[in-house]
Design an enzyme around this catalytic site. Structure first.
Site: not given
Ligand code: GRF
Length: 196
Positions: A64, A88, A90, A102, A104, A136, A140
């Site tokens: 939901r 989270r 997805l 994303n 990372h 996806d 990651d």
């Molecule tokens: C970043 O380091 C990003 O790589 C990771 O979460 C962090 C988010 O930082 N996924 P912010 O909230 O943009 O400062």
């Protein structure tokens, strides 16, 4: 070419969102920001710019929650959804509805997950880095769009290393979004090329 509509999902401080809001010549506009945390600083950063910012809190019913999040994203009719510190996972239905990217804090496929910086330090790597990738339904896992290395220093803590990574993220993420907005990102399966 129309300006692209960008929706950002963020759970935390939102410094990457801020980098997008401050970027010049992005070729698109952040038209909405969504968070799973009502207290996320990212929401305040959006509101400061007059951008609609909404929290959709995860309750007992995960399906939901995602349906609600999906509906709020759809309200903004995005061309691209950007996960900028969104903590989270997805589902397949969400990540195939729009292009989703994303940022990372590791050189994927090394150190996926929520503790990438701590994991890299614990492993003792000398070179860490940052990845921007398509999302996806796995954590990651999607095709890499751009990566940049960050040297690990002998006396690094997670905080010092993450701070240097964020500086890279604040450049790399807008550069990928700029390329996307200019239709310069070509994807062929796992292989992604940014045309000059
Ligand atoms: C970043 O380091 C990003 O790589 C990771 O979460 C962090 C988010 O930082 N996924 P912010 O909230 O943009 O400062």
């Amino acid at each position: 070419m129309h300006r692209k509509r960008l929706v950002v999902l963020a759970s935390g401080t939102g410094t990457n969102l801020q980098a997008l809001l401050d970027a010049r010549d992005l070729g698109g506009d952040v038209v909405g920001v969504l968070s799973d945390r009502p207290a996320a600083l990212a929401l305040d950063r959006a509101r400061d710019r007059g951008i609609p910012a909404t929290a959709v809190e995860l309750g007992a019913d995960r399906a939901r929650w995602e349906a609600e999040l999906c509906a709020r994203v759809a309200d903004h009719a995005p061309d691209l959804v950007i996960l900028a510190g969104f903590m989270r996972v997805l589902s397949v239905g969400f990540v195939h509805r729009w292009p989703v990217i994303n940022v990372h804090p590791s050189l994927l496929p090394a150190f996926p997950g929520a503790h990438a910086v701590e994991d890299a330090l614990a492993w003792g790597v000398k070179v860490a880095g940052v990845t921007v990738h398509f999302v996806d339904e796995l954590v990651d896992n999607g095709p890499v769009i751009a990566q940049e290395a960050v040297d690990v220093l002998d006396d690094d803590t997670p905080a010092t290393l993450h701070a240097r990574m964020r500086r890279v993220e604040h450049r790399l993420l807008p550069s990928v979004v700029r390329a996307f907005c200019a239709d310069r990102v070509d994807r062929d399966g796992r292989h992604v090329r940014i045309r000059p």
